[in-house]
Design an enzyme around this catalytic site. Structure first.
Site, mmCIF file in Angstrom:
data_model
loop_
_atom_site.group_PDB
_atom_site.id
_atom_site.type_symbol
_atom_site.label_atom_id
_atom_site.label_comp_id
_atom_site.label_asym_id
_atom_site.label_seq_id
_atom_site.Cartn_x
_atom_site.Cartn_y
_atom_site.Cartn_z
ATOM 1 C CG HIS A 145 4.468 -0.473 -3.032
ATOM 2 N ND1 HIS A 145 4.038 -0.232 -1.751
ATOM 3 C CD2 HIS A 145 5.729 -0.945 -2.916
ATOM 4 C CE1 HIS A 145 4.988 -0.543 -0.888
ATOM 5 N NE2 HIS A 145 6.042 -0.972 -1.586
ATOM 6 C CB CYS B 299 2.218 0.930 2.522
ATOM 7 S SG CYS B 299 2.977 1.714 1.076
ATOM 8 C CB CYS C 156 0.517 3.343 -1.665
ATOM 9 S SG CYS C 156 1.806 2.343 -2.451
ATOM 10 C CD GLU D 50 -1.013 0.169 -3.468
ATOM 11 O OE1 GLU D 50 -0.085 -0.511 -3.971
ATOM 12 O OE2 GLU D 50 -1.273 0.136 -2.257
#
Length: 151
Positions: free
Chosen positions: A55, A85, A88, A57
């Site tokens: 992801h 999410c 993260c 992040e």
């Protein structure tokens, strides 16, 4: 659309999100800032890297930690185009990110102000300052357009 210019880190995160869309990835971008300087920038890349944890992040945090030579990013800010999410948010807490800025809320998959609200849990190791909605129109439209094209 936004009625005022976005801060540079969010504008850069949106550029990263656009790059993700061009690459066929869900358009999410992230930027790490320390003392006003951009340390790392990334966009979603799980398909390109064959890595479900890739992801925006996660990639930005990994790069910032590598550059700074420290897993603790206590004096850093994370600017991201979508509410993080649970995965993260957990890493944000472990990295001790000082401030989190995110553009669009994610009622389905977010874990900051939606779902598990990770930073509100008593077991949470660290709670960053959280600021939301900055750039949400642009980020939301990028996401809607991306998924509209795939339906």
């Amino acid at each position: 659309m936004t009625r005022w210019p976005l801060p540079e880190p969010m504008a850069l995160a949106l550029d990263e999100a656009r790059a993700a869309a061009v690459a066929g990835e869900v358009p999410v971008g992230a930027v790490i800032v320390r003392a006003g300087d951009v340390i790392a920038a990334a966009h979603n890349s799980p398909r390109a890297l064959s890595d479900p944890s890739a992801h925006a992040e996660m990639l930005a945090i990994r790069e910032a930690a590598r550059i700074l030579g420290n897993e603790r990013l206590e004096d850093c800010e994370l600017w991201v185009t979508l509410e993080p999410c649970a995965m993260c948010a957990g890493v944000i807490s472990h990295a001790r990110i000082a401030r989190l800025y995110y553009a669009a809320a994610d009622p389905k998959g977010g874990a900051v102000e939606h779902g598990p609200r990770l930073f509100d849990q008593p077991e949470c190791l660290h709670r960053p300052e959280v600021y939301s909605s900055m750039g949400e129109d642009e980020a939301g439209e990028l996401l809607r357009a991306f998924f509209r094209e795939r339906r």
